[in-house]
Design an enzyme around this catalytic site. Structure first.
Site, PDB file in Angstrom:
ATOM      1  N   LYS A  86      -4.312  -0.354   3.502  1.00  0.00           N
ATOM      2  CA  LYS A  86      -4.639  -1.241   2.485  1.00  0.00           C
ATOM      3  C   LYS A  86      -5.327  -2.639   3.385  1.00  0.00           C
ATOM      4  O   LYS A  86      -4.477  -3.304   4.436  1.00  0.00           O
ATOM      5  CB  LYS A  86      -3.512  -1.877   1.832  1.00  0.00           C
ATOM      6  CG  LYS A  86      -3.771  -2.104   0.110  1.00  0.00           C
ATOM      7  CD  LYS A  86      -2.690  -2.172  -0.471  1.00  0.00           C
ATOM      8  CE  LYS A  86      -2.864  -2.721  -2.067  1.00  0.00           C
ATOM      9  NZ  LYS A  86      -1.718  -2.882  -2.591  1.00  0.00           N
TER      10      LYS A  86
HETATM   11  C1  E4P Z   1      -1.949  -3.954  -5.887  1.00  0.00           C
HETATM   12  O1  E4P Z   1      -2.356  -3.008  -5.188  1.00  0.00           O
HETATM   13  C2  E4P Z   1      -1.170  -4.820  -5.764  1.00  0.00           C
HETATM   14  O2  E4P Z   1      -0.112  -4.307  -5.096  1.00  0.00           O
HETATM   15  C3  E4P Z   1      -0.508  -5.454  -7.055  1.00  0.00           C
HETATM   16  O3  E4P Z   1      -0.966  -4.731  -8.333  1.00  0.00           O
HETATM   17  C4  E4P Z   1      -0.212  -6.706  -7.170  1.00  0.00           C
HETATM   18  O4  E4P Z   1       0.378  -7.112  -8.310  1.00  0.00           O
HETATM   19  P1  E4P Z   1       1.159  -8.477  -8.662  1.00  0.00           P
HETATM   20  O5  E4P Z   1      -0.036  -9.488  -9.162  1.00  0.00           O
HETATM   21  O6  E4P Z   1       1.874  -8.188  -9.964  1.00  0.00           O
HETATM   22  O7  E4P Z   1       1.490  -8.705  -7.613  1.00  0.00           O
END
Ligand code: E4P
Length: 221
Positions: A86
């Site tokens: 990522k």
């Molecule tokens: C995506 O890959 C992220 O890990 C995640 O969806 C972030 O979500 P949040 O805005 O609830 O922290």
């Protein structure tokens, strides 16, 4: 594709195992906050998740230079056969994506909040892009409008990059994502559980159980 793919946005091994046992989970996404909540060693927890899930498991580092991001990604992919690196949506991040895609390392460009960011990430060779719908809604922007834009843009160019609808807050986000033809939605485990429920289903089950018992009792008379 039979249906939109469902990923779990979690590093909780028990919850991942439970959902995976239903055969409905196609992958997992994590981030440093999600890992921190588990209070476990990053590498150990990712290796365990990677052994439970056949599909992609996204792992995020925190470097700010392309060099650091590439170095971390090369390390992460040693932790399992299905690891996806990522990478943050920055200029350095997209430089890293370009290098990693040439090496055959899959990438998930995260923290995407605009169509132009998604377009550039796809052009850089990202395997996945993660637009965050919930965080956009939180600041009174329409997260789903971004998904509509990105699905159209990627379809226009027959692009291989897949959209992971991220920062999902409730079942309606999931349904809207599927209506727009997003490839994937990544769900916190509580949202995954909510997808199954409807009060009329519960009411109907209770009614049928009661009537079954009544019918049995009548038959015995
Ligand atoms: C995506 O890959 C992220 O890990 C995640 O969806 C972030 O979500 P949040 O805005 O609830 O922290």
């Amino acid at each position: 594709m039979i249906s939109m793919k469902i990923f779990l946005d979690s590093a909780n091994v028990e919850k991942i195992k439970k959902a995976a046992s239903m055969g409905l989970v196609d992958g997992v996404t994590t981030n440093p906050t999600i890992i921190m909540k588990e209070g476990r060693d990053h590498k150990a927890v990712i290796k365990e998740i990677s052994s439970i899930i056949d599909g992609p498991v996204s792992v995020e580092g925190v470097g700010s230079t392309a060099e650091q991001l590439v170095k971390d990604a090369r390390e992460f992919v040693k932790w399992g056969k299905n690891i996806v690196a990522k990478i943050p949506m920055t200029q350095e991040g997209l430089k890293a994506v370009r290098i990693l895609s040439k090496e055959g390392i899959k990438t998930n460009v995260t923290l995407v909040f605009s169509a132009s960011q998604g377009l550039l990430a796809a052009k850089a060779g990202a395997s996945y892009i993660s637009p965050f719908v919930g965080r956009l809604d939180d600041i009174s922007e329409d997260g789903m409008e971004l998904i509509a834009d990105l699905t159209q843009i990627l379809a226009n160019y027959d692009c291989e990059t897949e959209i992971i609808v991220a920062s999902v807050r409730h079942p309606l986000h999931v349904v809207q994502a599927a209506k727009l033809g997003a490839h994937i939605a990544t769900l916190p485990p509580d949202v995954f559980d909510k997808l199954f429920s409807h009060p009329l289903t519960d009411k109907g089950i209770r009614q049928f159980e009661e009537d079954y018992k009544k019918a049995q009792a009548q038959a015995k008379k």
